[in-house]
Design a protein around this motif. Structure first.
Motif, PDB file in Angstrom:
ATOM      1  N   GLU A 112      58.433 120.103 -59.557  1.00  0.00           N
ATOM      2  CA  GLU A 112      58.474 119.144 -60.670  1.00  0.00           C
ATOM      3  C   GLU A 112      59.383 117.961 -60.337  1.00  0.00           C
ATOM      4  OE1 GLU A 112      59.535 118.985 -65.441  1.00  0.00           O
ATOM      5  OE2 GLU A 112      59.745 120.871 -64.359  1.00  0.00           O
ATOM      6  N   ASN A 172      57.880 115.337 -57.919  1.00  0.00           N
ATOM      7  CA  ASN A 172      56.930 114.361 -58.459  1.00  0.00           C
ATOM      8  C   ASN A 172      57.546 112.987 -58.683  1.00  0.00           C
ATOM      9  OD1 ASN A 172      54.873 116.257 -58.453  1.00  0.00           O
ATOM     10  ND2 ASN A 172      55.287 116.914 -60.540  1.00  0.00           N
ATOM     11  N   SER A 173      58.862 112.936 -58.905  1.00  0.00           N
ATOM     12  CA  SER A 173      59.490 111.634 -59.183  1.00  0.00           C
ATOM     13  C   SER A 173      60.663 111.322 -58.241  1.00  0.00           C
ATOM     14  CB  SER A 173      59.974 111.588 -60.634  1.00  0.00           C
ATOM     15  OG  SER A 173      60.910 112.622 -60.867  1.00  0.00           O
ATOM     16  N   GLN A 205      54.019 112.250 -50.172  1.00  0.00           N
ATOM     17  CA  GLN A 205      53.927 111.883 -51.585  1.00  0.00           C
ATOM     18  C   GLN A 205      52.832 110.850 -51.797  1.00  0.00           C
ATOM     19  OE1 GLN A 205      58.010 110.826 -52.581  1.00  0.00           O
ATOM     20  NE2 GLN A 205      57.904 112.081 -54.401  1.00  0.00           N
ATOM     21  N   SER A 224      48.017 112.248 -53.727  1.00  0.00           N
ATOM     22  CA  SER A 224      47.160 111.818 -54.847  1.00  0.00           C
ATOM     23  C   SER A 224      45.878 111.144 -54.342  1.00  0.00           C
ATOM     24  CB  SER A 224      47.919 110.905 -55.813  1.00  0.00           C
ATOM     25  OG  SER A 224      48.310 109.718 -55.190  1.00  0.00           O
ATOM     26  N   ASP A 267      46.585 119.095 -63.680  1.00  0.00           N
ATOM     27  CA  ASP A 267      47.626 118.916 -62.666  1.00  0.00           C
ATOM     28  C   ASP A 267      48.939 118.604 -63.374  1.00  0.00           C
ATOM     29  OD1 ASP A 267      49.254 117.753 -60.441  1.00  0.00           O
ATOM     30  OD2 ASP A 267      47.344 117.831 -59.354  1.00  0.00           O
ATOM     31  N   CYS A 306      51.415 116.879 -62.072  1.00  0.00           N
ATOM     32  CA  CYS A 306      51.995 115.642 -61.559  1.00  0.00           C
ATOM     33  C   CYS A 306      51.335 114.425 -62.207  1.00  0.00           C
ATOM     34  CB  CYS A 306      51.842 115.575 -60.046  1.00  0.00           C
ATOM     35  SG  CYS A 306      52.466 114.052 -59.319  1.00  0.00           S
ATOM     36  N   ASN A 339      51.409 111.367 -61.425  1.00  0.00           N
ATOM     37  CA  ASN A 339      50.842 110.484 -60.413  1.00  0.00           C
ATOM     38  C   ASN A 339      49.447 110.945 -59.996  1.00  0.00           C
ATOM     39  OD1 ASN A 339      51.062 108.205 -58.706  1.00  0.00           O
ATOM     40  ND2 ASN A 339      51.557 109.526 -56.991  1.00  0.00           N
ATOM     41  N   ASN A 340      49.253 112.260 -59.863  1.00  0.00           N
ATOM     42  CA  ASN A 340      47.932 112.783 -59.506  1.00  0.00           C
ATOM     43  C   ASN A 340      46.917 112.550 -60.626  1.00  0.00           C
ATOM     44  OD1 ASN A 340      48.947 113.660 -57.061  1.00  0.00           O
ATOM     45  ND2 ASN A 340      49.326 115.736 -57.792  1.00  0.00           N
TER      46      ASN A 340
END
Length: 162
Positions: free
Chosen positions: A38, A41-42, A119, A123, A144, A146, A148-149
């Motif tokens: 998690e 993701n950022s 990263q 995606s 998902d 994430c 972004n995904n």
């Protein structure tokens, strides 16, 4: 009347299952911290930092994974004879372990797509796979953890993103 062809596409980590895997962050060859999927993701790498995903290449963590709520949905749609896919950022070397874990929960996915990378490429690779799945089905549901995904997933009348 023909039956609508539906596919359900699930990410693995933090979507279907929770593992104890961590991403190691190294700085100039020294491990400086560990982060969760998690947090990954950022997370923005600092100068001279890089990610190490060795724990995600170990099937031991998958065998010990805890099922999450969406696993119930995957089982339900599988039991209704809809196609279930796994689309994960992991590498191919754990696809057999993911298949075995899902089998323990009564699910045999049509395909497990492993799109490991960086990263930036994850995606894009997930998007490419989703586009190919969308060609085969009337409705595709993509899950998902994430953002972004989800944002980079294709848009289309036949794709729903969660």
């Amino acid at each position: 009347m023909t039956k609508m062809k539906k596919a359900f596409v699930f990410d693995f980590d933090d979507t279907l299952a929770k593992t104890k895997c961590k991403i190691n962050i190294y700085w100039l060859g020294l491990r400086i911290r560990q982060i969760t999927p998690e947090e990954f993701n950022s997370y923005k790498l600092g100068m001279f930092e890089y990610f190490n995903f060795d724990e995600f290449r170990s099937s031991d963590f998958i065998h010990e994974a805890q099922p999450l709520l969406l696993l119930r949905l995957a089982k339900e749609v599988y039991d209704e004879s809809h196609s279930v896919y796994v689309l994960t950022a992991r590498e191919d070397d754990v696809s057999d372990a993911i298949a075995a874990w899902l089998k323990q929960h009564g699910i045999k996915p049509k395909t497990i797509f492993c799109v490991g990378g960086t990263q930036k490429t994850i995606s894009k690779n997930k998007r490419r796979i989703l586009l190919s799945i969308m060609e085969e089905y009337d409705k595709v549901y993509f899950y998902d953890d994430c953002p972004n995904n989800i944002e980079n997933a294709p848009n289309g009348k036949n794709l729903r993103k969660y």
